[in-house]
Design an enzyme around this catalytic site. Sequence first.
Site, PDB file in Angstrom:
ATOM      1  N   GLY A 124       0.785  -1.247   0.185  1.00 39.76           N
ATOM      2  CA  GLY A 124       0.080  -0.070   0.013  1.00 39.76           C
ATOM      3  C   GLY A 124       0.855   1.190   0.118  1.00 39.76           C
ATOM      4  CB  ALA A 125       3.063   2.623  -2.555  1.00 36.70           C
ATOM      5  N   GLY A 126       0.306   4.411  -0.693  1.00 35.43           N
ATOM      6  CA  GLY A 126      -0.578   5.629  -0.702  1.00 35.43           C
ATOM      7  C   GLY A 126       0.397   6.606   0.180  1.00 35.43           C
TER       8      GLY A 126
ATOM      9  NE  ARG B 272      -4.170  11.216  15.591  1.00 37.70           N
ATOM     10  CZ  ARG B 272      -4.657  10.340  14.782  1.00 37.70           C
ATOM     11  NH1 ARG B 272      -5.137   9.326  15.290  1.00 37.70           N
ATOM     12  NH2 ARG B 272      -4.136  10.442  13.560  1.00 37.70           N
TER      13      ARG B 272
ATOM     14  NE  ARG C  14     -13.235   7.979  10.900  1.00 42.35           N
ATOM     15  CZ  ARG C  14     -13.011   8.667  11.954  1.00 42.35           C
ATOM     16  NH1 ARG C  14     -11.771   8.551  12.673  1.00 42.35           N
ATOM     17  NH2 ARG C  14     -13.999   9.108  12.759  1.00 42.35           N
TER      18      ARG C  14
ATOM     19  CG  ASN D 288      -8.002   2.766  10.258  1.00 43.83           C
ATOM     20  OD1 ASN D 288      -7.722   2.120  11.276  1.00 43.83           O
ATOM     21  ND2 ASN D 288      -7.673   3.794   9.918  1.00 43.83           N
TER      22      ASN D 288
ATOM     23  N   GLY E 126       1.366   4.751   3.365  1.00 44.73           N
ATOM     24  CA  GLY E 126       2.492   3.690   3.255  1.00 44.73           C
ATOM     25  C   GLY E 126       3.864   4.496   2.793  1.00 44.73           C
TER      26      GLY E 126
ATOM     27  CG  ASN F 117      -9.965  -1.211   3.798  1.00 43.25           C
ATOM     28  OD1 ASN F 117     -10.165  -0.863   2.747  1.00 43.25           O
ATOM     29  ND2 ASN F 117      -9.611  -0.257   4.777  1.00 43.25           N
TER      30      ASN F 117
ATOM     31  CG  HIS G  79      -6.466   3.002  15.721  1.00 40.55           C
ATOM     32  ND1 HIS G  79      -5.975   4.416  16.251  1.00 40.55           N
ATOM     33  CD2 HIS G  79      -6.493   3.313  14.352  1.00 40.55           C
ATOM     34  CE1 HIS G  79      -5.911   5.154  15.135  1.00 40.55           C
ATOM     35  NE2 HIS G  79      -6.240   4.550  13.975  1.00 40.55           N
TER      36      HIS G  79
END
Length: 300
Positions: free
Chosen positions: A7-9, A149, A79, A118, A12, A93, A173
Amino acid sequence: MKITVVGAGRLGAQIGYTIAQRGLADELVFVDIFEDLAQGQAEDVGQSVAFSHETAVRSGDYETAKDSDIVIITAGKPRTPDMKTRMNLVKANRPIIEDIAKEIVRTSPNAIIITLSNPMDLMNYLVWKATGFPRERVIGSGGQLDSARLKYVLAGKLDAPPARIEAFILGEHGDHQVPVFSRLKTYGKKYEMTEGEAEKVFEATRLASMSVIEKKKGTEFAPASGTADMVESIVRDQKKVIPCSVVLDGEYGITGVSMGVPCVLGKGGCEKVEEWVLTDFEAKKMKDCGDALKEVVGDL
Ligand code: NAD
């Protein structure tokens, strides 16, 4: 050390870049259904390491990724602001994750897998099921990010930089996060909040990701840094205690779901799940989280 990112988005690519910048891999491989995208990311990251490390960066298929020591899964739909919960991504997914799991078993049977897609806890559970790997080698990344966070939200309130705050989020998560306020420390000293304060901080933490998604369409730097910390602890056998999602086997009174717990990360993956003493409130939240996830696992 050979590390593959599937997943090279947005996420990634950032994880690959962060790993390369920290010098954690000798070989780094990007795999994506869009081969051009994976190649572009490999070229970009490959050109960035000229300033620092000797990582060989390439893209390709699962044969190129063969015998990876670590495989990081960030493939799948992200998301969007209209999605109330990450659970909306299950249908899209699940088949992607199960296909990838099969390919990993075939080509990198000894790898440690880190899942980010996710809804991460569920996807990590499905990867564990589909691969048949021992749970130590199937680890979800999200708790480290949620804890970061929480530190970020607390920093303004406590007038301390996030790195000087110790704070942990366990559980899902997602909606069933469990903030462990009983272990909150600032500059090494215990810090106690009133119930009202804690509730406000928790709510702000829960909304932190959506605030980023609304403004720039997706999160990348923070989850990449958290994941790189996990990878570093594994690669350098640091035995850091990091909140990660693993399939539980009785810890915290929960069995058969993957959710965030304190994991000792070393060269064997999640080498130990620590069982912290929790307040009654925190313990109940952990139990509620386990029950909620179990219900979804049952539906699947
Ligand atoms: P993105 O759309 O930018 O990238 C996803 C990539 O996956 C795309 O390039 C797509 O082509 C690829 N892909 C889809 N199916 C594939 C397959 N079968 N094999 C290989 N590649 C495939 O999305 P993103 O922002 O990078 O987010 C990716 C996932 O990570 C989402 O599910 C998102 O919700 C999740 N995420 C998790 C965390 C976390 O902390 N756990 C943080 C941020 C995002």
